[in-house]
Design an enzyme around this catalytic site. Structure first.
Site, PDB file in Angstrom:
ATOM      1  N   HIS A 187      41.258  22.521  36.517  1.00  0.00           N
ATOM      2  CA  HIS A 187      39.939  23.133  36.378  1.00  0.00           C
ATOM      3  C   HIS A 187      38.909  22.087  36.768  1.00  0.00           C
ATOM      4  O   HIS A 187      38.054  21.697  35.974  1.00  0.00           O
ATOM      5  CB  HIS A 187      39.724  23.652  34.956  1.00  0.00           C
ATOM      6  CG  HIS A 187      39.501  25.133  34.916  1.00  0.00           C
ATOM      7  ND1 HIS A 187      38.612  25.740  34.077  1.00  0.00           N
ATOM      8  CD2 HIS A 187      40.050  26.135  35.639  1.00  0.00           C
ATOM      9  CE1 HIS A 187      38.625  27.048  34.264  1.00  0.00           C
ATOM     10  NE2 HIS A 187      39.495  27.309  35.208  1.00  0.00           N
ATOM     11  N   HIS A 217      42.566  28.171  46.858  1.00  0.00           N
ATOM     12  CA  HIS A 217      42.946  28.101  45.452  1.00  0.00           C
ATOM     13  C   HIS A 217      44.093  29.045  45.120  1.00  0.00           C
ATOM     14  O   HIS A 217      44.971  28.716  44.326  1.00  0.00           O
ATOM     15  CB  HIS A 217      41.721  28.430  44.585  1.00  0.00           C
ATOM     16  CG  HIS A 217      41.951  28.284  43.120  1.00  0.00           C
ATOM     17  ND1 HIS A 217      42.046  27.060  42.492  1.00  0.00           N
ATOM     18  CD2 HIS A 217      42.114  29.208  42.140  1.00  0.00           C
ATOM     19  CE1 HIS A 217      42.251  27.236  41.204  1.00  0.00           C
ATOM     20  NE2 HIS A 217      42.303  28.526  40.953  1.00  0.00           N
TER      21      HIS A 217
END
EC number: 6.3.5.3
Length: 714
Positions: A85, A34
């Protein structure tokens, strides 16, 4: 949390000792997929991120682009950012989506910009599935609640349903901000001795390990087991933070800034100083906290929302504190910039002492194998055309998204000239007397069939959307979503979308100035389709644009291939999604850059009455969308393959209603075919003559068919 064995060996070798517990957790999060882009960074050099208009490119919290013709100290800049998200929105759709909005808005603030527009691109499993509906409703509610409360309009976006998102939905949010040269701030620390000041909400235990959680496949029990990794948002605090940030920037009190997002304080503060090859000394107990007995690791890595880290000259600290107090925000002087290591202490004990650059850039890149996908065979269904028309127009993918955007405040800020529901939104940038067109989305049906060609088509489709409003592409940001990259076929598809998106954006002179990568979107249901969301902006003089809806008079032409004879390809179409079968993906126009430039010019011509792009659902859906109670269309298709003509989805095509067909032909001469389809009427009826049969419906029937989402959620 645990650091992988191979990574631990590298850290031990660099530090010449075992890492502390806090260091190991910090490395695990900042070296996660990430944060470090370990599987994707080797591919991202394919993107062209440069251009005269680019002020700040990739690598900061958001990119900065100058509007055309804007030069010197008074130049007007826009900022662009996008983030995902995805995993949090599966576990907790409301808070996961809401905090995605909050995060991308704070990325905008950290550049010294004021947020002026949001775009959301959302992807879920099949609409008929109850769990998909639950996620869909929760995500939309979270976005609307947060965006409406902070007063930033959501003006554009997309919604797609595809069975392969069932176990892993995607929530991609883009934000556009406004700034200028005097107000511009970056995330690069400036000077040893400057103070590091934390402003915003108090730090709690929410969101711990969020970065590492976002770098793993979703397990079957993720909705319960991973809930602590999801942040909880407070939009009212964010609104105060927006206004406080504006005051701080107005007074020139900020030397550099970073939003506290992935990896919390540890991520933001270490990245700030690493960019300048500097260090920091942070006393963690100084952080204002909302929960008792927090330990060093929790303070360092919690991803509590609505927090900013500012670099401030010592003489300005008190003024920063006064402004924070004025807006009822917490303020802590947590340390200072140094020319040494990145160090953190807690109650007198050193818990982190590492080189900041190694912490941020030391993660080894993954060397992964890839396989190219097999092209599909041609196997077309035989379906009644009237039945096919009804099914495609009513598909959740092509149906009206009014249920979504009516929940968003898209008028707040008084800049929205063209709102959601059109091909692209237009935001009035009065400071430069220019309109900023914004389009955002992807097309999972396209990239599932042909990752490379589908991604090229997505870039062209977004560019066509802004050109239909009379704007020419200025810049773009991307959110590259893929499954588990350790699977060669998945990584091959991801390579395809990177290369396809990069190639078409370069062809269109739309530099990709920033973005986000989200991998490991894989669950027990399997990997998602490779999904390259693109948020593209275009600029134009003034704020007016031709409507999408037809006027009650004027001729109708199609710019681009109708799909005659052997040219038609239905691969990736909603038609095949509804009725089964397979086919190759359509070829794209030979000169897409010239097509977009010409379309933008024709859209702004006085003789143009309406413009609408043709893509998802093909000509059938675009014609249906143009019809209103006051204006109908009488159309004849000249070919001998009505299914192909109605439903193929080659991008780079547009319907133009004009008072001068000859002027349109002249403009597109040598650029694209121009096919006369018919004329407008004043009776609100759509009539499509297919030679041996006619499809006829009216505006009321079309509205009813396209209300699929409203009916499904009643």
């Amino acid at each position: 949390m645990s650091l992988a064995d191979s990574d631990r060996e590298l850290v031990v070798s660099e530090l010449d000792r075992e890492p502390t517990r806090a260091e190991a957790a910090l490395f695990e999060n900042l070296w996660s997929e990430h944060c470090a882009y370990r599987s994707s960074r080797p591919l991202l050099s394919a993107f062209d991120s440069e251009g005269e208009q680019v002020v700040v490119g990739p690598g900061d919290d958001a990119a900065v682009v100058a509007l055309p013709g804007e030069e010197g100290e008074d130049a007007t800049y826009i900022t662009m950012g996008i983030e995902s998200h995805n995993h949090p929105s599966y576990v907790d759709p409301f808070d996961g989506a809401a905090t995605g909005v909050g995060g991308i808005v704070r990325d905008t603030l950290s550049m010294g910009a004021y947020p002026i527009a949001l775009a959301d691109s959302l992807y879920f499993g099949e609409f008929d599935d109850d769990h998909s509906k639950y996620l869909f409703e929760g995500v939309v509610e979270g976005i609307s609640h947060y965006g409406n409360c902070i007063g930033v309009p959501t003006v554009a976006g997309s919604v797609d349903f595809h069975p392969d998102y069932e176990g892993n939905p995607l929530v991609n949010v883009a934000c556009v901000g406004l700034t200028n040269e005097d107000r511009l701030v970056t995330a690069e620390a400036q000077e040893p001795g400057n103070k590091l000041v934390l402003v915003g909400n108090a730090t709690g235990r929410d969101g711990l390990g969020g970065a590492s959680f976002a770098s793993e496949d979703l397990a079957e029990d993720a909705e319960t087991e991973d809930r602590p990794a999801v942040q909880v948002g407070d939009p009212y605090a964010e609104k105060l933070l927006i206004e406080a940030n504006e005051a701080l920037v107005d007074e020139g009190l900020i030397e550099s800034a970073r939003d506290l997002g992935a990896a919390g304080l540890g991520g933001a503060s270490s990245e700030m100083v690493a960019k300048a090859d500097l260090g920091a000394r942070i006393e963690l107990e100084r952080v204002h906290q909302r929960e008792p007995n927090m330990n060093a690791l929790e303070i360092l890595l919690a991803e509590s929302q609505e927090r900013m880290c500012y670099e401030v000259e010592p003489e300005n600290v008190e003024r920063v504190r006064e402004i924070a107090e004025r807006f009822d925000l917490g303020c802590s002087v947590i340390g200072e910039v140094t020319d040494g290591n990145y160090t953190c202490t807690f109650e007198g004990e050193t818990v982190v002492d590492v080189d900041a650059y190694f912490l941020g850039e030391g993660a080894p890149m993954n060397d992964l194998g890839s396989e190219d996908p097999e092209p599909p065979a041609t196997d077309l269904p035989d379906v009644d055309l009237a039945e096919a028309f009804d099914a495609v127009v009513a598909s959740p993918n092509t149906a009206s998204k009014r249920w979504v955007y009516r929940q968003y405040d898209h008028e707040v800020g008084a800049r929205t000239s063209v709102g959601p529901g059109d091909d692209a939104a237009i935001i009035a940038v009065r400071e430069a007397e220019q309109g900023l067109a914004l389009s955002s989305g992807a097309a999972p049906n396209w990239t599932a069939v042909a990752p490379y060609k589908g991604a090229r088509a997505i870039a062209l489709e977004n560019a066509t959307n802004v050109a239909a409003k009379g704007a020419t592409p200025l810049a773009a940001v991307d959110c590259l979503n893929g499954g588990n990259p350790e699977k060669p076929d998945v990584y091959g598809g991801f390579e395809g979308i990177v290369d396809g998106l990069a190639e078409m954006c370069e062809t269109l002179s739309a530099p990709v100035v920033g973005g986000n990568v989200s991998l490991y979107n894989d669950s027990v249901a399997g990997p998602i389709p490779p999904t390259p969301t693109l948020a593209l902006v275009g600029a134009k003089e003034g704020y007016d644009a031709p409507p999408l809806s037809a006027a009650p008079e004027g001729e109708l032409v199609l710019v681009g291939d109708l799909g005659l004879a052997d040219d038609v390809r239905l691969g990736g179409s909603e038609y095949l999604a509804q009725f089964g079968g397979s086919d190759r993906f359509p070829e794209l126009p030979d000169d897409p850059a010239a097509l977009i430039e010409t379309l933008a010019a024709v859209a702004d011509d006085d003789a143009t009455l309406a413009v609408h792009d043709v893509s998802h659902g093909g000509l059938a859906v675009s014609l249906a969308e143009m019809v209103t109670d006051d204006a109908g269309l009488e159309v004849s298709l000249p070919g001998d393959d009505p299914a192909g003509e109605l439903f193929h989805e080659q991008p780079g095509r547009a319907l133009i209603q004009t008072e001068s067909v000859e002027a349109v032909r002249e403009a597109f001469d040598g650029v694209a075919p121009v096919v006369e389809l018919g004329a407008a009427t004043d009776d609100g009826t759509l009539s499509v003559d297919l030679g041996d049969r006619t499809i006829e419906t009216d505006a009321a029937e079309i509205r009813e068919r396209r209300a699929t989402i409203e009916r499904g959620l009643e």
